[in-house]
Design a protein around this motif. Sequence first.
Motif, mmCIF file in Angstrom:
data_model
loop_
_atom_site.group_PDB
_atom_site.id
_atom_site.type_symbol
_atom_site.label_atom_id
_atom_site.label_comp_id
_atom_site.label_asym_id
_atom_site.label_seq_id
_atom_site.Cartn_x
_atom_site.Cartn_y
_atom_site.Cartn_z
ATOM 1 N N VAL A 129 33.068 35.170 43.095
ATOM 2 C CA VAL A 129 33.876 36.354 43.081
ATOM 3 C C VAL A 129 33.117 37.466 42.378
ATOM 4 C CG1 VAL A 129 35.819 35.394 44.369
ATOM 5 C CG2 VAL A 129 35.694 35.602 41.629
ATOM 6 N N ARG A 130 33.429 38.599 42.332
ATOM 7 C CA ARG A 130 33.061 39.887 41.474
ATOM 8 C C ARG A 130 34.670 40.387 41.191
ATOM 9 N NH1 ARG A 130 28.773 39.395 39.061
ATOM 10 N NH2 ARG A 130 28.692 41.676 38.479
ATOM 11 N N VAL A 131 34.964 40.375 39.885
ATOM 12 C CA VAL A 131 36.148 40.789 39.492
ATOM 13 C C VAL A 131 36.182 42.108 39.022
ATOM 14 C CG1 VAL A 131 38.267 40.248 37.895
ATOM 15 C CG2 VAL A 131 36.748 38.082 38.906
ATOM 16 N N PRO A 132 37.146 42.855 39.399
ATOM 17 C CA PRO A 132 36.982 44.394 38.923
ATOM 18 C C PRO A 132 37.570 44.141 37.275
ATOM 19 C CG PRO A 132 37.931 44.400 40.859
ATOM 20 C CD PRO A 132 37.929 42.728 40.751
ATOM 21 N N GLY A 133 36.720 44.752 36.577
ATOM 22 C CA GLY A 133 37.162 44.763 35.020
ATOM 23 C C GLY A 133 37.353 45.995 34.460
ATOM 24 N N GLU A 134 37.587 46.271 33.305
ATOM 25 C CA GLU A 134 38.041 47.217 32.595
ATOM 26 C C GLU A 134 36.686 48.505 32.708
ATOM 27 O OE1 GLU A 134 40.392 50.399 30.286
ATOM 28 O OE2 GLU A 134 40.703 48.567 31.503
ATOM 29 N N GLY A 135 37.035 49.698 32.785
ATOM 30 C CA GLY A 135 36.167 50.729 32.866
ATOM 31 C C GLY A 135 35.026 50.610 34.053
ATOM 32 N N GLY A 136 35.372 49.888 34.909
ATOM 33 C CA GLY A 136 34.621 49.898 36.146
ATOM 34 C C GLY A 136 33.541 49.140 36.227
ATOM 35 N N ILE A 137 33.439 48.178 35.311
ATOM 36 C CA ILE A 137 32.517 46.983 35.489
ATOM 37 C C ILE A 137 32.923 45.780 36.397
ATOM 38 C CG2 ILE A 137 31.724 47.448 33.010
ATOM 39 C CD1 ILE A 137 33.090 44.766 32.314
ATOM 40 N N GLU A 138 32.232 45.093 36.730
ATOM 41 C CA GLU A 138 32.446 43.963 37.360
ATOM 42 C C GLU A 138 32.223 42.428 36.426
ATOM 43 O OE1 GLU A 138 32.340 44.985 42.141
ATOM 44 O OE2 GLU A 138 30.383 43.764 41.310
ATOM 45 N N LEU A 139 33.143 41.543 36.652
ATOM 46 C CA LEU A 139 32.905 40.280 35.928
ATOM 47 C C LEU A 139 32.570 39.254 36.930
ATOM 48 C CD1 LEU A 139 36.213 40.788 33.803
ATOM 49 C CD2 LEU A 139 34.080 41.139 33.190
ATOM 50 N N ALA A 140 31.464 38.385 36.635
ATOM 51 C CA ALA A 140 31.245 37.481 37.601
ATOM 52 C C ALA A 140 32.516 36.353 37.303
ATOM 53 C CB ALA A 140 29.895 36.660 37.055
ATOM 54 N N GLY A 141 32.839 35.484 38.385
ATOM 55 C CA GLY A 141 33.770 34.445 38.474
ATOM 56 C C GLY A 141 33.644 33.584 39.497
ATOM 57 N N PHE A 142 34.613 32.719 39.570
ATOM 58 C CA PHE A 142 34.812 31.604 40.493
ATOM 59 C C PHE A 142 36.240 31.559 40.799
ATOM 60 C CE2 PHE A 142 34.791 27.613 42.939
ATOM 61 C CZ PHE A 142 33.546 27.694 43.479
ATOM 62 N N LEU A 143 36.699 31.341 42.173
ATOM 63 C CA LEU A 143 38.112 31.395 42.400
ATOM 64 C C LEU A 143 38.375 30.137 43.096
ATOM 65 C CD1 LEU A 143 40.732 32.755 42.517
ATOM 66 C CD2 LEU A 143 39.978 33.943 44.627
#
Length: 552
Positions: A61-75
């Motif tokens: 997944v791509r997780v919305p982070g602070e300041g408009g960035i995206e965080l790589a993740g696994f759900l």
Amino acid sequence: MTSQGQGAAREQAPVSLYPEIDEAALLRFVYSLESGDTAGLSATRSEEAAEARALLRMGRVRVPGEGGIELAGFLWRHRDGHAHPAIVMPSPWTDLGWLAYAVQGTLFALNGYHVLAYTARGFGQSGGEVEVAGPDDVADGSAALTYLLDQTDETVRGVGFLGDSYGSGISQLVAAHDTRVTAVAALSTWGDLGQAFYENETRHIASVTALLNAAANARLSARTRQVFEDVLAGQNIEQTLQWAEERSPYTHRDQLNQRRVPVFFANAWHETLFPNNQTLRMFNALEGPKRLDFSIGDHSGPEMSGILGLPNRIWQDAHRWLDHHLKGDANGIDKEGQLVSQVMWDSTLEPSATWEDAVGEPHRLYLAGTGAETGDGALTDKPENGWTRTISTGTDTPATVADSIIKAGYAEMAGNPKVYATRDISRSAAGVWAGAPLSQPARLRGTPVLHLNYASSAATSTFIAHLFDVGPDDSAHIITHAPFTRSDGRPGEQLSVRLDLQATGYDVRAGHRLMLVIDTQDPFYADSNGQGATLTVSSPDAHPSYLDVPLA
């Protein structure tokens, strides 16, 4: 720090904080979760992958982070529509990011949790820049939790944060600021980042260099890079300590205490990145449910086999901790005491109700001028004052913290701790004080404290105090140590120093001796001694020099 020493720190070979991780094997496991193809996996991993595919919805997944960035993740999320507890896992300090949690995230999910593992900003495929558990990282953690809740249709009943190393500090900080978090597991963690970087005003150049090298492919913010450069160069110390204070869970302990958030810690006795006294300070300041597992080894080593999916008591206790506090399991972890320590070197596990209950009574050993059979000083039960011993600075000795960060801890875990040849320690470059052979075993439990009188011929000075266990053949193992630096003295000024060595749980055998070695250089630390300076150790009548060892 001398220009030569600073250069040596910068040129240190790259260090992985996770040298045992097989990235290809973890990727192969993730591929099996996504595709169902279990070829090449062990029978255990194959069964886990098949069961996970039957019970869960999973994927990157791509997780919305602070300041408009995206965080790589696994759900990992359950699809049965029932309420489940949730766990968020911020990544360690590695380009592997969330991949380091592929196996453990699956195991938590199979045990009834919704799980989201994500890569911290600036690492791997996540956006943004590395801020070292700064406000943006804390906001990212809360954003990741919000994302997880949104993906699970609010079928969540209790939230835990779990992290190893870098992720452990972020987990504590998110829990302090986000009231939705109800339990934490922090492995190989820190409590006070300032004390970890500047222990007793001594710069930890080897650990900072290791962090820089391990983040060689990461995108460090300008402020982060400047802090690391400042530590190596010995400049802007007050600004760095202010930067570190905001990133220290100890600073935010009141928020955790107000909600009595249950926190599980795991650390190694010979931790080199985040020495254990600063973590103990955080642990002892917590007022809610808490647990600390101490192990033989160094940073992240004791829990490494669990990351690889093998049986591991640290991860087992982390599971039990979260199961108890998030699922209400009556698994007994709340009745085993706040402390469980693995004793060096026999691997015995000792539970204690509290840290205070584990600590032994201080036994005072005075530093005497000479021993009965050698030219070394002695450790005696009665003071012998009026002597002096002069140490030349500028020369390293075999009395060092370890051969290397991280890797030396794996040798300890394998039962092969570093052997020190005490006869090779230069008596002109070090002061040596040895006790008599013990008539019975000595159980050291707690924090040895050194009270030392010394004067430097220079305005600034550094020394490192090492406590050794010496066998009948004069070979030794290190018990504990601590550095000390005076940056605002005057040449010839007499100083009386109290120095807490790192806490220990160590058994010294009968027939062995305790040995205190004080030298002035160690590759782990910056050297603040003046060129050609000397240190003169003494024991005046008014303030004798002595070592208090905690004997249980």
